[in-house]
Design a protein around this motif. Structure first.
Motif, mmCIF file in Angstrom:
data_model
loop_
_atom_site.group_PDB
_atom_site.id
_atom_site.type_symbol
_atom_site.label_atom_id
_atom_site.label_comp_id
_atom_site.label_asym_id
_atom_site.label_seq_id
_atom_site.Cartn_x
_atom_site.Cartn_y
_atom_site.Cartn_z
ATOM 1 N N PRO A 1 0.835 -1.200 0.000
ATOM 2 C CA PRO A 1 0.000 0.000 0.000
ATOM 3 C C PRO A 1 0.867 1.246 0.000
ATOM 4 O O PRO A 1 2.056 1.194 0.343
ATOM 5 C CB PRO A 1 -0.788 -0.125 1.307
ATOM 6 C CG PRO A 1 0.072 -0.984 2.194
ATOM 7 C CD PRO A 1 0.759 -1.950 1.272
ATOM 8 N N ARG B 1 -3.722 5.360 7.200
ATOM 9 C CA ARG B 1 -5.155 5.235 7.512
ATOM 10 C C ARG B 1 -5.437 3.896 8.182
ATOM 11 O O ARG B 1 -6.189 3.822 9.162
ATOM 12 C CB ARG B 1 -5.989 5.390 6.246
ATOM 13 C CG ARG B 1 -6.159 6.832 5.774
ATOM 14 C CD ARG B 1 -7.285 6.947 4.758
ATOM 15 N NE ARG B 1 -6.982 6.196 3.538
ATOM 16 C CZ ARG B 1 -6.362 6.720 2.479
ATOM 17 N NH1 ARG B 1 -5.983 7.994 2.505
ATOM 18 N NH2 ARG B 1 -6.134 5.987 1.405
ATOM 19 N N ASP C 1 3.270 -2.368 7.299
ATOM 20 C CA ASP C 1 2.472 -1.143 7.252
ATOM 21 C C ASP C 1 3.150 -0.010 8.009
ATOM 22 O O ASP C 1 3.110 1.155 7.576
ATOM 23 C CB ASP C 1 1.076 -1.388 7.835
ATOM 24 C CG ASP C 1 0.122 -1.993 6.817
ATOM 25 O OD1 ASP C 1 0.371 -1.840 5.606
ATOM 26 O OD2 ASP C 1 -0.864 -2.631 7.230
ATOM 27 N N GLU D 1 -2.385 5.157 2.547
ATOM 28 C CA GLU D 1 -3.221 3.999 2.860
ATOM 29 C C GLU D 1 -2.738 3.305 4.130
ATOM 30 O O GLU D 1 -3.551 2.896 4.979
ATOM 31 C CB GLU D 1 -3.192 3.016 1.692
ATOM 32 C CG GLU D 1 -3.892 3.521 0.438
ATOM 33 C CD GLU D 1 -3.650 2.630 -0.766
ATOM 34 O OE1 GLU D 1 -4.402 2.757 -1.744
ATOM 35 O OE2 GLU D 1 -2.692 1.819 -0.726
ATOM 36 N N SER D 2 -1.433 3.178 4.276
ATOM 37 C CA SER D 2 -0.890 2.539 5.478
ATOM 38 C C SER D 2 -1.196 3.354 6.722
ATOM 39 O O SER D 2 -1.562 2.802 7.773
ATOM 40 C CB SER D 2 0.624 2.349 5.339
ATOM 41 O OG SER D 2 0.923 1.399 4.354
#
Length: 398
Positions: free
Chosen positions: A189, A196, A281, A193-194
């Protein structure tokens, strides 16, 4: 011929995942994928934990480990001894993480039997196994038995040197570098995105889109230089008021680190969210990874950061210099210097394009020399050398 059958023995394992535990978990999973039969033997730290489970494809057996100091360790060692003797026809070799109580029990249980025991030394300097032998109550006795192992894997030159200085036979010391998975960057990602996803799981990790995030992952221990990192943070905030420091992991220094953060009025800027099984992440979400250790063997956390393409700052100790060339793969600073640490962090954030160029080179270095695939091959080569091929099908893996 049947496949090679291994027991991986480690007192701490999932869900207690530090660097040493992650190495054993990844080895177990990769061995299974290559047709090797693996049983992980570990401690049952909580009475409600199941005694049998499967983790990442490998069977796991937990041995009772009462929390009472001394008595709990004795019960655990007796449990290891009984299990290994009762199941001695079901494995070819035992691989033990750390040169401590597990190693002592395994070597004693299999003495006189044609079952090789290989030990894996962890840590260097004051946090390493060799230092532990000098400090622990039965350390010298445990070291003496560990010296009888068929082989001792040293993940770094520093650890190999310490083993030789502690009178381990040089011919039994096997140098195998640590390795980590190499992710396909196109499949990861993006940073937004990570961030979030992490914030959805832990509100403390919410950050503004452009706020710099600096990450540490690993054991929360004084020897990791984390108090220097917290003391460096006010300097970083002067330049980047919205910067956030995430210190991810567990360990004996956790509470003291938080107390120092409060003393320096860093609530809201410094966070200790606990341990994570996987850190991909976190690494993608971060602008920078920092490892300010005073001592290391070969840091899994640093290798993971390099493999993820995250820019790095690390202390200039010998183990880190083996991985990071200054101003080629990242920045190194003099260990113990708060000012130098702060300056390196600020420099990497301010010169993001240069930092990212170095990060690309760092990832290539890991791909070339420190991949998990290479580490697995080196281990299997050693195990096959110690196990007669007439009794296993290890040489026919394909």
């Amino acid at each position: 011929m049947r496949p090679l059958q291994l027991v991986l023995l480690t007192r701490r394992y999932w869900p207690q995942m530090g660097g040493a535990e992650m190495v054993m978990a990844r080895l177990a999973a990769q061995f299974e994928q290559m047709g090797v039969e693996v049983r992980v033997l570990t401690a049952q730290w909580e009475s409600h934990w199941p005694t049998e489970l499967v983790h990442r494809g490998a069977r796991v057996t937990r041995i009772a480990n009462p929390r009472a100091r001394g008595w709990g360790t004795y019960r655990y060692m007796r449990g290891i001894t009984r299990w290994l003797r009762a199941h001695r026809d079901q494995f070819d070799l035992v691989y033990v993480s750390m040169l401590k109580h597990d190693a002592y029990a395994a070597l004693g249980a299999l003495r006189g039997l044609s079952k090789p025991v290989v030990l894996r030394a962890e840590g260097a300097g004051e946090t390493g196994d060799c230092a532990w032998h000098l400090q622990a109550r039965f350390g010298p006795r445990i070291r003496q038995r560990c010296q009888t192992a068929h082989a001792v894997v040293a993940p770094s030159d520093d650890i190999a040197a310490e083993l030789q200085a502690a009178d381990f036979s040089p011919r039994r010391i096997q140098r195998i570098d640590n390795g980590v998975p190499i992710s396909d960057l196109d499949q990861l990602p993006n940073r937004a995105e990570s961030r979030r996803a992490l914030a959805d799981g832990n509100r403390d990790l919410q950050v503004k889109p452009n706020a710099p995030v600096v990450l540490y992952t690993g054991r929360l221990h004084e020897a990791k230089g984390l108090f220097d990192l917290v003391r460096a943070w006010p300097h970083v905030l002067k330049r980047w008021p919205q910067a956030r420091l995430w210190m991810v992991g567990e360990g004996p220094a956790g509470q003291a680190l938080w107390e120092l953060a409060k003393e320096l009025h860093l609530q809201g800027a410094v966070f200790l969210p606990g341990a994570y099984d996987e850190v991909v992440d976190l690494l993608v979400a971060a602008d920078l990874f920092v490892l300010p250790s005073y001592h290391e063997g070969m840091s899994i956390s640093l290798l993971e950061a390099m493999a993820s393409g995250t820019p790095v700052v690390a202390s200039g100790i010998s183990a880190n210099r083996k991985l990071v060339e200054h101003r080629e793969h990242g920045l190194l600073f003099h260990p113990g210097s708060v000012e130098a640490l702060a300056a390196a962090i600020i420099r990497q954030i301010e010169h993001a394009a240069q930092a990212q160029d170095w990060a690309v080179q760092a990832r290539r270095r890991v791909e070339t020399s420190f991949s998990l695939e290479h580490m697995v091959r080196e281990h299997l080569s050693l195990f096959e050398e110690l196990c007669p091929p007439s009794t296993t099908g290890a040489h026919d893996r394909g």
